[in-house]
Design an enzyme around this catalytic site. Structure first.
Site, PDB file in Angstrom:
ATOM      1  N   LYS A  14     -15.283 -81.431  31.707  1.00 32.86           N
ATOM      2  CA  LYS A  14     -15.063 -82.739  32.621  1.00 32.86           C
ATOM      3  C   LYS A  14     -16.411 -83.796  33.035  1.00 32.86           C
ATOM      4  O   LYS A  14     -16.705 -83.425  33.610  1.00 32.86           O
ATOM      5  CB  LYS A  14     -14.241 -82.275  33.523  1.00 32.86           C
ATOM      6  N   LYS A  26     -12.151 -87.952  38.186  1.00 34.31           N
ATOM      7  CA  LYS A  26     -11.806 -87.371  39.529  1.00 34.31           C
ATOM      8  C   LYS A  26     -12.425 -86.367  40.588  1.00 34.31           C
ATOM      9  O   LYS A  26     -12.552 -86.165  41.380  1.00 34.31           O
ATOM     10  CB  LYS A  26     -10.063 -86.705  39.082  1.00 34.31           C
ATOM     11  N   LYS A  47     -21.568 -75.488  37.981  1.00 37.66           N
ATOM     12  CA  LYS A  47     -21.656 -76.790  37.806  1.00 37.66           C
ATOM     13  C   LYS A  47     -20.962 -77.192  38.947  1.00 37.66           C
ATOM     14  O   LYS A  47     -19.295 -77.546  38.670  1.00 37.66           O
ATOM     15  CB  LYS A  47     -22.121 -76.356  36.728  1.00 37.66           C
TER      16      LYS A  47
END
Ligand SMILES: NC(=O)c1ccc[n+]([C@@H]2O[C@H](COP(=O)([O-])OP(=O)(O)OC[C@H]3O[C@@H](n4cnc5c(N)ncnc54)[C@H](O)[C@@H]3O)[C@@H](O)[C@H]2O)c1
Ligand SMILES: O=P(O)(O)OC[C@H](O)CO
Length: 413
Positions: free
Chosen positions: A144, A272, A365
């Site tokens: 992502k 998002k 992360k």
């Protein structure tokens, strides 16, 4: 007529590149499927591990008094105990997961490459892979994030992977919290994959032989003819189309929706994370669900605006409403995922999110931090800051230049 997979001479070999919290979870579910579909896939799944030395904690069942606190290679631990004790502790991995510290060796001869690591490492990892992947390999990116090129263009990660390695790459994204899926709690995901025309065998799902030879055109995420020419998947492998990706990723506890909108799936998953950080800030500030809902709604509008502005040809807005990769991911990310949880903690403790990432995440992360930086840098260079007030509020808060209390002012008419 569809040819049974068992009648092909070769099987697809699968490698997962990445072994973090989600990387290990996806490897687990894919390895369950290669075991269950021996006609299509080789049983063993290679998992490339960024090697590090790890100390097994005393309370772990794998603690060995003879070794004590002496650090051991993470790959050796995974292959010996079938558990990633650092990034996915207490979850048993199928024995056909093979941890491999060598990237060239892990991807050698693999026809399916699953990319699953924090997005900031993509440049270095693809550089190491270049020249070692099969020309007819196909990829799925579970990462992502987005990349911004040197000439300040936005690039989807699956586009970057495809262009760098000369292969086609789709994208997987959804409302997916790794530990819940690792525990085999049910959820859904979305996979965007536009089967390249050279891989279609006599029509969408027919299995007749593909055209041979290299240099086949296909369209990129912007609907343009890609500069990457593709080599078709050879005819002695089972075809690689939506059905095969269902077989590889779908589990009774993991429902897969196959779509063609790589832009919507990629942007939904990446952007998002900025909104999840904003929600964490707002909630850490002591505000409640009504404020959070306002942030989520405005965040989704900025995601859609971003897609319309920069991918106008190919964006399919229904993805945001209908797919797990859209509102589904937004809701879970702003209520229980790491970007939300740790940005809330940062405000509550009065420290930066970067500090919390360093001290609390044990190597995991927060993708929202770097995504905010990259996306806002890209938008700033185009002078369109005013169209994306929420994204820039997060950027300003990360920099210490904006206060969380100032967010409502940004939306005053
Ligand atoms: N964890 C989740 O619940 C979840 C769910 C869906 C999607 N995702 C996405 O999946 C992607 C991967 O996330 P994750 O949770 O597997 O990672 P993670 O947050 O657990 O990150 C740790 C990983 O980074 C690796 N790493 C550290 N330094 C490195 C280096 N220099 N080079 C290469 N690798 C290095 C570590 O070895 C480890 O595998 C992210 O884009 C994330 O947004 C995560
Ligand atoms: O834990 P996060 O914040 O990285 O988010 C995980 C997933 O993206 C949620 O779908």
């Amino acid at each position: 007529m569809t040819v049974p997979a068992a009648s092909f001479g070769r099987k697809h070999k699968v490698t997962v590149i990445g072994s973090g919290n989600w990387g290990t979870t996806v490897t687990k579910l894919v390895a369950e499927n290669t075991r269950d579909h021996p006609d299509v896939f080789e049983r063993d799944v290679q998992m490339w591990v960024y090697e590090e030395n790890v100390t097994i904690p005393k309370d772990s069942p794998h603690y060995d008094a003879a070794i004590g606190d002496q650090p051991q290679k993470l790959t050796s631990i995974i292959n010996k105990y079938h558990e990633n004790v650092k990034y996915l502790p207490n979850i048993a991995l199928p024995p056909n997961v093979i941890a491999n510290p060598s990237l060239p060796d892990a991807v050698k001869d693999s026809t399916i490459l699953i990319f699953n690591f924090p997005h900031e490492f993509i440049g270095n990892i693809c550089k190491q892979m270049k020249g070692h992947v099969l020309p007819y390999a196909r990829g799925i990116s579970c990462i992502k994030g987005v990349t911004v090129t040197e000439d300040n263009e936005i690039e989807l990660l699956c586009e970057y992977i495809g262009d760098t390695l000369g292969i086609y790459c789709g994208a997987l994204s959804g409302a997916n919290i790794a530990i819940e899926i690792a525990n085999e709690e049910w959820c859904e995901t979305t996979i965007a994959y536009n089967t390249p025309p050279c891989d279609l065998r006599g029509g969408a799902n027919g299995n007749s032989a593909p055209s041979n030879g290299a240099d086949h055109d296909h369209k990129d995420a912007r609907g343009l003819v890609s500069k990457t020419k593709l080599t078709p998947v050879p005819a002695d492998y089972p075809p690689l189309d939506h059905d095969e990706f269902q077989k590889l990723f779908g589990r009774p506890y993991f429902t897969v929706s196959m779509v063609s909108d790589v832009v919507g799936v990629s942007l939904g998953g990446a952007l998002k994370n900025i909104v999840a950080i904003a929600c964490g800030f707002v909630e850490g500030n002591g505000w409640n669900n009504t404020a959070k809902t306002a942030v989520m709604r405005r965040g989704m509008l900025e995601i859609i605006a971003f897609g319309r502005e920069f991918f106008p040809e190919t964006i399919q807005e229904k993805t945001f409403w209908e797919e797990s990769a859209g509102w589904g991911d937004m809701i879970v990310s702003c209520t229980s995922a790491r970007n939300w949880r740790y940005s809330k903690m940062a405000v509550e403790r009065g420290v930066t999110v970067q500090e919390i990432e360093r001290t609390e995440l044990n190597g995991q992360k927060l993708q929202g931090i770097s995504t905010t930086r990259e996306v806002c840098g890209f938008l700033r260079a185009r002078g369109v800051e005013s169209k994306y007030p929420l994204f820039f509020a997060v950027d300003g808060i990360l920099d210490g230049k904006v206060k969380v209390e100032d967010i409502p002012k940004l939306f005053r008419k």
